[in-house]
Design an enzyme around this catalytic site. Structure first.
Site, PDB file in Angstrom:
ATOM      1  N   GLU A  53       0.886  -1.173   0.000  1.00  0.00           N
ATOM      2  CA  GLU A  53       0.000   0.000   0.000  1.00  0.00           C
ATOM      3  C   GLU A  53       0.918   1.216   0.000  1.00  0.00           C
ATOM      4  O   GLU A  53       1.469   1.574   1.038  1.00  0.00           O
ATOM      5  CB  GLU A  53      -0.897  -0.001   1.245  1.00  0.00           C
ATOM      6  CG  GLU A  53      -1.888  -1.153   1.311  1.00  0.00           C
ATOM      7  CD  GLU A  53      -3.087  -0.951   0.382  1.00  0.00           C
ATOM      8  OE1 GLU A  53      -3.227   0.139  -0.198  1.00  0.00           O
ATOM      9  OE2 GLU A  53      -3.879  -1.892   0.244  1.00  0.00           O
ATOM     10  N   CYS A  69      -2.226   9.346   2.258  1.00  0.00           N
ATOM     11  CA  CYS A  69      -1.924   8.818   0.920  1.00  0.00           C
ATOM     12  C   CYS A  69      -3.054   9.116  -0.050  1.00  0.00           C
ATOM     13  O   CYS A  69      -2.847   9.154  -1.247  1.00  0.00           O
ATOM     14  CB  CYS A  69      -1.657   7.325   1.001  1.00  0.00           C
ATOM     15  SG  CYS A  69      -3.019   6.448   1.761  1.00  0.00           S
TER      16      CYS A  69
HETATM   17  P1  NAD Z   1       8.086   5.282   4.783  1.00  0.00           P
HETATM   18  O1  NAD Z   1       8.110   4.476   3.540  1.00  0.00           O
HETATM   19  O2  NAD Z   1       9.214   6.211   5.028  1.00  0.00           O
HETATM   20  O3  NAD Z   1       8.004   4.321   6.041  1.00  0.00           O
HETATM   21  C1  NAD Z   1       6.991   3.360   6.179  1.00  0.00           C
HETATM   22  C2  NAD Z   1       7.473   2.276   7.107  1.00  0.00           C
HETATM   23  O4  NAD Z   1       8.553   1.615   6.487  1.00  0.00           O
HETATM   24  C3  NAD Z   1       7.973   2.775   8.459  1.00  0.00           C
HETATM   25  O5  NAD Z   1       7.573   1.838   9.436  1.00  0.00           O
HETATM   26  C4  NAD Z   1       9.478   2.752   8.277  1.00  0.00           C
HETATM   27  O6  NAD Z   1      10.154   2.560   9.482  1.00  0.00           O
HETATM   28  C5  NAD Z   1       9.603   1.519   7.429  1.00  0.00           C
HETATM   29  N1  NAD Z   1      10.865   1.339   6.718  1.00  0.00           N
HETATM   30  C6  NAD Z   1      11.670   2.228   6.131  1.00  0.00           C
HETATM   31  N2  NAD Z   1      12.743   1.586   5.606  1.00  0.00           N
HETATM   32  C7  NAD Z   1      12.572   0.271   5.871  1.00  0.00           C
HETATM   33  C8  NAD Z   1      13.305  -0.911   5.617  1.00  0.00           C
HETATM   34  N3  NAD Z   1      14.446  -0.897   4.954  1.00  0.00           N
HETATM   35  N4  NAD Z   1      12.794  -2.078   6.067  1.00  0.00           N
HETATM   36  C9  NAD Z   1      11.625  -2.111   6.709  1.00  0.00           C
HETATM   37  N5  NAD Z   1      10.909  -1.052   6.984  1.00  0.00           N
HETATM   38  C10 NAD Z   1      11.374   0.122   6.568  1.00  0.00           C
HETATM   39  O7  NAD Z   1       6.692   6.047   4.797  1.00  0.00           O
HETATM   40  P2  NAD Z   1       6.120   7.032   5.892  1.00  0.00           P
HETATM   41  O8  NAD Z   1       6.811   8.345   5.744  1.00  0.00           O
HETATM   42  O9  NAD Z   1       6.079   6.396   7.231  1.00  0.00           O
HETATM   43  O10 NAD Z   1       4.605   7.157   5.396  1.00  0.00           O
HETATM   44  C11 NAD Z   1       4.222   8.019   4.402  1.00  0.00           C
HETATM   45  C12 NAD Z   1       4.066   7.276   3.084  1.00  0.00           C
HETATM   46  O11 NAD Z   1       3.156   6.194   3.258  1.00  0.00           O
HETATM   47  C13 NAD Z   1       3.446   8.151   2.007  1.00  0.00           C
HETATM   48  O12 NAD Z   1       4.082   7.906   0.784  1.00  0.00           O
HETATM   49  C14 NAD Z   1       2.000   7.652   1.967  1.00  0.00           C
HETATM   50  O13 NAD Z   1       1.342   7.878   0.744  1.00  0.00           O
HETATM   51  C15 NAD Z   1       2.176   6.212   2.247  1.00  0.00           C
HETATM   52  N6  NAD Z   1       0.911   5.641   2.743  1.00  0.00           N
HETATM   53  C16 NAD Z   1       0.224   4.793   1.919  1.00  0.00           C
HETATM   54  C17 NAD Z   1      -0.997   4.276   2.347  1.00  0.00           C
HETATM   55  C18 NAD Z   1      -1.787   3.352   1.472  1.00  0.00           C
HETATM   56  O14 NAD Z   1      -2.697   2.715   2.001  1.00  0.00           O
HETATM   57  N7  NAD Z   1      -1.515   3.243   0.193  1.00  0.00           N
HETATM   58  C19 NAD Z   1      -1.475   4.601   3.615  1.00  0.00           C
HETATM   59  C20 NAD Z   1      -0.739   5.458   4.427  1.00  0.00           C
HETATM   60  C21 NAD Z   1       0.470   5.960   3.974  1.00  0.00           C
END
Ligand code: NAD
Length: 473
Positions: free
Chosen positions: A246, A280
């Site tokens: 997602e 998002c």
């Molecule tokens: P992010 O990708 O920076 O982080 C998301 C998660 O991934 C966090 O828990 C982070 O710690 C983890 N992460 C980062 N690097 C990792 C790795 N190497 N291994 C495992 N985990 C890792 O995103 P964010 O800033 O927390 O959230 C915002 C983003 O999420 C935006 O792009 C938003 O659109 C998206 N989002 C999408 C949905 C959806 O349903 N499509 C819903 C909410 C947010």
């Protein structure tokens, strides 16, 4: 507030910890246990050991655990809401809204847990029978973002419990406390030992490497940005892990010349401002027919300009701070870029110097389509508007992006609504509605916004494996 890891139902101390910051002050307000590879493997040991007995529990039992968890979320709503506002800044009223939304996933999957079925078919030759059944996929690694700290967890935990999967939750660095509170709540609701772990960590890659390299994991369900999702997909390919992705969005919000302009403005405020624009499914680009563009820009500037910016715990606040300084500096850069390319500032546009990471609701009109604010996910209360001469050019502009999560369209013409709804390249379309999220609906994107769906009947699909038994007569 818990400052320990939650491993298979046991609160466990960690050797190191990391800080959690209040975005409305920029100050550290808590320190949280930091999981590393060791803790990750212990959580997976617990998940793997519990998987068979958990899968064998009665669906009704898992359903009742979910139902109790739903009720507990309502009982603890105030406490959970305050915690999320503290961690990620949004107004308390919106946090209470998220608690209710998050709890609905638990209620929906309490209802679905007893409806996982199979089929009985006669093989075409008539000589044997084809039986299908759905079994839990197995230990799941659930990685969640900070922007909806509770519902992004329950949207995964609900179907995992309903299906009978054990799980390890890895919350975002900015919002570990609400995930820990949820872990405790799920244990209080009756989730058995071993089934569920919550691993806050400041070392996400280390935890992920340890879990994905270990052959016992079966599912990686991720919600977050597209670049991190892409990386995790590559990593998951090593073990041919099932993945749910997602990812990020860049939602177009189309306003046709036959739209009810007042309804479109109400929808625009909701689609743009919910969660301070840190969603998002936030409207990212306003694609407006030129006949109504000026009225729409003036109306949106008036509505957004009147919103009150402040700390989320202040009851007067309508718009909270952004998550961190990086987010505030980034959005200031997007606005500067748009103005340099000729956009007109209608309201906002001046970052607050602090304390805290505030950026005011901002409306830009006459924004060129190649401005960064139109190309990138904004994740802040900034609304760029561009005018177009006809339906075809509006649709072409809407689809001119790698993202494909959601689109919104306002029109009073039913045929146009259906026509546009069919050709927009997104997983979801809001027609005369600025909000599509609903636990009963399949949420998810196409193109680089992801793979799979969460919520609805479909949201359990990745947590179950379809098995076929060939039975001779
Ligand atoms: P992010 O990708 O920076 O982080 C998301 C998660 O991934 C966090 O828990 C982070 O710690 C983890 N992460 C980062 N690097 C990792 C790795 N190497 N291994 C495992 N985990 C890792 O995103 P964010 O800033 O927390 O959230 C915002 C983003 O999420 C935006 O792009 C938003 O659109 C998206 N989002 C999408 C949905 C959806 O349903 N499509 C819903 C909410 C947010």
């Amino acid at each position: 507030m818990e400052n320990r890891l939650f491993i298979g139902g046991t609160w466990t101390a960690a050797e190191t910890s990391f800080d959690v910051t209040d975005p409305s002050t920029g100050e550290v307000f808590a320190s949280v246990a930091d999981a590393g590879a060791d803790a990750a493997v212990r959580a997976l040991d617990a998940a793997a050991a519990a998987q068979a007995s958990w899968a064998a529990t009665a669906p009704r039992e898992r359903s009742e655990i979910l139902r109790r968890a739903y009720e507990l979320m309502h009982e603890r709503a105030e406490e959970l809401a305050r915690l999320t506002t503290r961690e990620m800044g949004r107004p308390l009223a919106e946090s209470l809204g998220e608690v209710a939304y998050a709890a609905e996933f638990l209620r929906w999957y309490a209802e679905e847990a007893v409806r996982v079925g199979g089929e009985y078919r006669v093989a075409p030759g008539g000589d044997y029978r084809i039986l299908t059944t759905r079994q839990p996929t197995g230990p799941a690694y659930l990685v969640t973002p900070w922007n909806f700290p509770l519902s992004m967890v329950t949207r995964k935990v609900g179907p995992a419990i309903a299906a009978g999967c054990t799980m390890i939750i890895k919350p975002a660095e900015a919002t570990p406390l609400s995930a820990l509170a949820l872990g405790g709540l799920l244990a209080d609701a009756g989730v058995p030992e071993g089934v569920l772990s919550v691993l806050p960590t400041n070392r996400a890659p280390e935890v992920t490497d340890a879990l994905v390299a270990d052959g016992r994991l079966r599912l990686l369900s991720f919600t977050g940005s597209t670049p991190v999702g892409r990386k995790l997909m590559e990593q998951a390919a090593g073990k041919v892990l099932r993945t749910t992705m997602e990812l990020g969005g860049n939602a177009p919000f189309l306003v046709f010349d036959d739209a009810d302009l007042d309804a479109a403005l109400n929808g625009a405020v909701l689609a743009k401002m919910r969660n301070t624009g840190e969603s998002c499914v936030a409207a990212n680009r306003f694609i407006v027919h030129e006949a109504v563009a000026e009225d729409f820009a003036a109306g949106l500037a008036e509505r957004l300009g009147a919103l009150r910016l402040g700390p989320g715990l202040d009851p007067e606040t309508e718009v909270g701070p952004l998550i961190d300084q990086r987010a505030r500096d980034r959005v200031a850069g997007l606005v500067t870029d748009a103005l340099e390319r000729g956009a007109t500032l209608r309201t906002g546009g001046k970052p607050d110097d602090g304390p805290g990471w505030f950026y005011p609701p901002t409306v830009l009109s006459g924004v060129p389509v190649d401005a960064r604010v139109m190309r990138e996910e904004i994740f802040a209360p900034v609304a760029p508007i561009a005018a177009f001469p006809d339906e075809a050019s509006m649709i072409a502009a809407a689809n001119d992006t790698e993202a494909g999560l959601v689109a919104y369209a306002y029109t009073r013409d039913l045929s146009r609504a259906l026509r546009v709804g069919e050709v927009l390249e997104t997983g979801m379309v809001g027609i005369n509605r600025g909000l599509v999220s609903n636990p009963a609906a399949p949420f998810g994107g196409v193109k680089e916004s992801g793979i799979g769906r969460e919520g609805g009947f479909e949201g359990i699909d990745d947590y179950v494996e379809l098995k076929y038994l060939a039975v001779g007569l």
